[in-house]
Design an enzyme around this catalytic site. Structure first.
Site: not given
Length: 316
Positions: A143, A168, A245, A248, A279, A288
């Site tokens: 990130r 995060k 971003h 990524r 994640h 994805y």
């Protein structure tokens, strides 16, 4: 237990686990004000639905309210305060118009080449700095905030490891990197140390012109300039243009495409990719699988191969 007591108990638990939970607290307290301080076993599904939904098509805000109430009622059920959740499922599903931009390999090369236009007598290190940041965001799938918060001590080039702290979802992780990216980081580190005096190991790895930390605002501004120079853009009618971003997202999609082409079991590899990207759950990574036509084409080709093998075995 009343609704107000239940909400405060739930918020106290979440905060004790390290969650900031400020926006969620506002929504839960608004829910409490709307229904009043009633016993939790008298909350109706109609009241929940009325709170979550407005008029017209569902929005992201309605979807978010439903998601927060789901977590709240799951907590009450798990503690035995409620026998069943009054929340109707499924909740409102908003149309998600935004789609991340997936850069092609050729576009990535144009962005890297465009960093040469950043030459500056005031900051001679500027072209190499932004080139290396782009390589890192794509090569390690970081990130943006994770990249600019990296400290010198977080970058272990000998073992090819990056330490990512308190990111995060309050998670930390160790990210292994490839030899080419490691070499690029080493080239930058040597150039940075030649320009700036050696400083504390906790100093920022990426230095701005004054030797301190880069700001996200400046990074985004410079990237916008690079994107224009490289002629990387969406149609003028689109609301969003390619972002930093999205590097990524691009890394993740390119990795999945490569796995399909290598013939590996993508579903088995996805948890590894989820861990690598930091994640919180697998659903953030599974999206994805359908993000680009190229990826869908590779998945379709894989399916056709399996179907053909199945026919051969049947007829054999």
């Amino acid at each position: 237990m009343t609704l107000t007591e239940a909400i405060e108990a739930y918020l106290t638990l979440k905060r004790s686990l390290g969650a900031i939970f400020s926006s969620q607290a506002s929504i839960l307290r608004a829910f409490g004000r709307t229904l009043g301080d009633i016993p939790i076993d008298t909350i109706s599904s109609e009241a929940c639905s009325s709170f979550c939904r407005g008029t017209g098509l569902p929005t992201r805000h309605w979807e978010n309210k439903h998601h927060i109430l789901r977590g709240f009622f799951n907590y009450l059920r798990s503690r035995g305060y409620l026998a069943a959740s009054p929340l109707q499922e499924p909740g409102p599903r908003a149309l998600h118009a935004f789609e991340p931009y997936i850069y092609s390999h050729e576009e990535l090369q144009r962005l890297l080449d465009a960093t040469a236009t950043l030459a500056s007598t005031r900051f001679p290190l500027q072209p190499l700095t932004y080139r290396t940041v782009i390589l890192l965001l794509y090569g390690a799938g970081l990130r943006v905030g994770e990249a600019i918060r990296l400290r010198r001590c977080d970058v272990d080039l000998h073992n090819r490891l990056l330490s990512i702290w308190d990111t995060k979802f309050f998670k930390s992780r160790v990210v292994p990197i490839g030899t080419q990216l490691c070499s690029a980081l080493e080239t930058y580190r040597m150039a940075r140390d030649a320009q700036f005096k050696p400083v504390d190991s906790h100093a920022p790895f990426f230095a701005a012109h004054h030797g301190g930390a880069m700001s996200r605002q400046q990074l985004e501004k410079v990237f916008g300039h690079l994107r224009q120079r490289a002629n990387v853009r969406r149609p003028a009618t689109d609301r969003w243009q390619p972002r930093l971003h999205d590097l990524r997202h691009t890394m993740a999609v390119h990795r999945v495409v490569a796995w399909y082409r290598e013939g590996v079991d993508v579903e088995v590899r996805l948890p590894l990719l989820a861990t690598y990207l930091g994640h919180v759950n697998l659903s953030g990574t599974q999206r994805y699988l359908t993000m680009t036509p190229e990826l869908l084409a590779e998945a379709s080709l894989r399916f056709e191969r399996y179907a053909a093998m199945g026919e051969e075995n049947t007829h054999g």
